[in-house]
Design a protein around this motif. Structure first.
Motif, PDB file in Angstrom:
ATOM      1  N   PHE A  70       0.809  -1.204   0.000  1.00 39.20           N
ATOM      2  CA  PHE A  70       0.000   0.000   0.000  1.00 39.20           C
ATOM      3  C   PHE A  70       0.850   1.265   0.000  1.00 39.20           C
ATOM      4  N   SER A  71       0.201   2.351  -0.428  1.00 36.38           N
ATOM      5  CA  SER A  71       0.853   3.656  -0.416  1.00 36.38           C
ATOM      6  C   SER A  71      -0.028   4.623   0.362  1.00 36.38           C
ATOM      7  N   ALA A  72       0.459   5.824   0.519  1.00 36.55           N
ATOM      8  CA  ALA A  72      -0.301   6.851   1.238  1.00 36.55           C
ATOM      9  C   ALA A  72      -1.630   7.131   0.548  1.00 36.55           C
ATOM     10  N   ILE A  73      -1.689   6.953  -0.754  1.00 37.10           N
ATOM     11  CA  ILE A  73      -2.929   7.219  -1.495  1.00 37.10           C
ATOM     12  C   ILE A  73      -4.055   6.269  -1.062  1.00 37.10           C
ATOM     13  N   HIS A  74      -3.698   5.098  -0.532  1.00 35.00           N
ATOM     14  CA  HIS A  74      -4.730   4.153  -0.094  1.00 35.00           C
ATOM     15  C   HIS A  74      -5.484   4.659   1.135  1.00 35.00           C
ATOM     16  N   VAL A  75      -4.876   5.570   1.888  1.00 37.50           N
ATOM     17  CA  VAL A  75      -5.583   6.209   2.999  1.00 37.50           C
ATOM     18  C   VAL A  75      -6.785   6.981   2.439  1.00 37.50           C
ATOM     19  N   LEU A  76      -6.581   7.613   1.284  1.00 33.04           N
ATOM     20  CA  LEU A  76      -7.669   8.330   0.627  1.00 33.04           C
ATOM     21  C   LEU A  76      -8.788   7.371   0.210  1.00 33.04           C
ATOM     22  N   SER A  77      -8.430   6.177  -0.193  1.00 35.15           N
ATOM     23  CA  SER A  77      -9.445   5.184  -0.570  1.00 35.15           C
ATOM     24  C   SER A  77     -10.302   4.781   0.625  1.00 35.15           C
ATOM     25  N   VAL A  78      -9.670   4.587   1.771  1.00 34.02           N
ATOM     26  CA  VAL A  78     -10.416   4.259   2.990  1.00 34.02           C
ATOM     27  C   VAL A  78     -11.313   5.427   3.375  1.00 34.02           C
ATOM     28  N   TYR A  79     -10.756   6.644   3.338  1.00 33.59           N
ATOM     29  CA  TYR A  79     -11.543   7.845   3.626  1.00 33.59           C
ATOM     30  C   TYR A  79     -12.746   7.930   2.680  1.00 33.59           C
ATOM     31  N   THR A  80     -12.527   7.634   1.412  1.00 32.27           N
ATOM     32  CA  THR A  80     -13.596   7.703   0.417  1.00 32.27           C
ATOM     33  C   THR A  80     -14.726   6.752   0.771  1.00 32.27           C
ATOM     34  N   LEU A  81     -14.401   5.529   1.138  1.00 29.88           N
ATOM     35  CA  LEU A  81     -15.438   4.546   1.477  1.00 29.88           C
ATOM     36  C   LEU A  81     -16.256   4.996   2.687  1.00 29.88           C
ATOM     37  N   PHE A  82     -15.582   5.499   3.716  1.00 27.75           N
ATOM     38  CA  PHE A  82     -16.316   5.990   4.886  1.00 27.75           C
ATOM     39  C   PHE A  82     -17.127   7.233   4.538  1.00 27.75           C
ATOM     40  N   SER A  83     -16.572   8.097   3.717  1.00 33.63           N
ATOM     41  CA  SER A  83     -17.249   9.332   3.332  1.00 33.63           C
ATOM     42  C   SER A  83     -18.504   9.042   2.503  1.00 33.63           C
ATOM     43  N   ILE A  84     -18.424   8.059   1.630  1.00 26.66           N
ATOM     44  CA  ILE A  84     -19.596   7.673   0.835  1.00 26.66           C
ATOM     45  C   ILE A  84     -20.750   7.318   1.767  1.00 26.66           C
ATOM     46  N   VAL A  85     -20.473   6.481   2.747  1.00 25.23           N
ATOM     47  CA  VAL A  85     -21.513   6.051   3.687  1.00 25.23           C
ATOM     48  C   VAL A  85     -22.072   7.256   4.443  1.00 25.23           C
ATOM     49  N   ALA A  86     -21.205   8.110   4.942  1.00 21.24           N
ATOM     50  CA  ALA A  86     -21.655   9.284   5.712  1.00 21.24           C
ATOM     51  C   ALA A  86     -22.497  10.215   4.851  1.00 21.24           C
ATOM     52  N   ASN A  87     -22.098  10.415   3.605  1.00 19.64           N
ATOM     53  CA  ASN A  87     -22.825  11.335   2.732  1.00 19.64           C
ATOM     54  C   ASN A  87     -24.174  10.776   2.282  1.00 19.64           C
ATOM     55  N   VAL A  88     -24.245   9.478   2.071  1.00 18.12           N
ATOM     56  CA  VAL A  88     -25.530   8.858   1.735  1.00 18.12           C
ATOM     57  C   VAL A  88     -26.460   8.938   2.945  1.00 18.12           C
ATOM     58  N   ARG A  89     -25.914   8.687   4.133  1.00 19.17           N
ATOM     59  CA  ARG A  89     -26.734   8.806   5.351  1.00 19.17           C
ATOM     60  C   ARG A  89     -27.270  10.223   5.519  1.00 19.17           C
ATOM     61  N   ALA A  90     -26.429  11.212   5.248  1.00 17.67           N
ATOM     62  CA  ALA A  90     -26.869  12.607   5.370  1.00 17.67           C
ATOM     63  C   ALA A  90     -28.002  12.893   4.393  1.00 17.67           C
ATOM     64  N   ALA A  91     -27.880  12.405   3.165  1.00 18.26           N
ATOM     65  CA  ALA A  91     -28.935  12.628   2.169  1.00 18.26           C
ATOM     66  C   ALA A  91     -30.226  11.938   2.596  1.00 18.26           C
ATOM     67  N   ARG A  92     -30.119  10.717   3.069  1.00 20.20           N
ATOM     68  CA  ARG A  92     -31.320   9.971   3.470  1.00 20.20           C
ATOM     69  C   ARG A  92     -31.998  10.595   4.693  1.00 20.20           C
ATOM     70  N   ALA A  93     -31.204  11.281   5.518  1.00 24.18           N
ATOM     71  CA  ALA A  93     -31.750  11.974   6.692  1.00 24.18           C
ATOM     72  C   ALA A  93     -32.224  13.385   6.336  1.00 24.18           C
ATOM     73  N   HIS A  94     -32.147  13.718   5.040  1.00 30.40           N
ATOM     74  CA  HIS A  94     -32.545  15.039   4.544  1.00 30.40           C
ATOM     75  C   HIS A  94     -31.695  16.163   5.140  1.00 30.40           C
ATOM     76  N   ASN A  95     -30.460  15.831   5.506  1.00 29.94           N
ATOM     77  CA  ASN A  95     -29.515  16.837   5.981  1.00 29.94           C
ATOM     78  C   ASN A  95     -28.767  17.346   4.748  1.00 29.94           C
ATOM     79  N   VAL A  96     -29.427  18.245   4.028  1.00 27.57           N
ATOM     80  CA  VAL A  96     -28.922  18.724   2.743  1.00 27.57           C
ATOM     81  C   VAL A  96     -27.573  19.407   2.890  1.00 27.57           C
ATOM     82  N   LYS A  97     -27.423  20.211   3.922  1.00 28.51           N
ATOM     83  CA  LYS A  97     -26.169  20.938   4.101  1.00 28.51           C
ATOM     84  C   LYS A  97     -24.992  19.977   4.288  1.00 28.51           C
ATOM     85  N   ALA A  98     -25.161  18.984   5.153  1.00 30.78           N
ATOM     86  CA  ALA A  98     -24.084  18.008   5.392  1.00 30.78           C
ATOM     87  C   ALA A  98     -23.806  17.197   4.130  1.00 30.78           C
TER      88      ALA A  98
END
Length: 132
Positions: A70-98
């Motif tokens: 692995f390289s440092a760029i793989h940290v971004l991949s992990v962040y991306t996967l967690f961020s996807i989940v958080a952003n979908v949750r925000a949309a489903r909760a109608h938290n438009v700003k988040a």
């Protein structure tokens, strides 16, 4: 510009690059269309699934090795996967700003910033752009 460096790469690299490039185009579409309607939600799911594939496929790309395969760029991949989940949750909760803030941050980090790293000398996309 020459696509031969990309086309001669391994399948994970080809898949990763093609989906990431397609997501760049889809991002432009998503940012220009009205938000919150059925089209936005449908294209949003396509984008999220595509971004998940891009993040996951990066773990089969190990050209730069800093920590084992692995390289440092793989940290971004992990962040991306967690961020996807958080952003979908925000949309489903109608938290438009988040959702809006989180998705813009994800686009900047996972597409723009990561994309700029691929254009560094010695990387495949640098060779594609410069015809190397």
């Amino acid at each position: 510009m020459s696509f031969s460096p990309l086309l001669s790469a391994s399948m994970p690299v080809i898949f990763h690059a093609i989906v990431a490039l397609a997501l760049c185009l889809l991002t432009i579409v998503m940012f220009t269309l009205p938000k919150g309607n059925r089209m936005h939600r449908t294209l949003g799911w396509v984008w999220v699934i595509g971004m998940g594939f891009v993040a996951i496929s990066s773990f089969w790309i190990s050209g730069l090795r800093h920590i084992g395969p692995f390289s440092a760029i793989h940290v971004l991949s992990v962040y991306t996967l967690f961020s996807i989940v958080a952003n979908v949750r925000a949309a489903r909760a109608h938290n438009v700003k988040a959702h809006r803030t989180g998705m813009k941050s994800l686009v900047f980090g996972a597409l723009v910033l990561a994309g700029l790293f691929t254009l560094m000398p010695g990387r495949i996309m640098f060779d594609v752009v410069t015809g190397g």
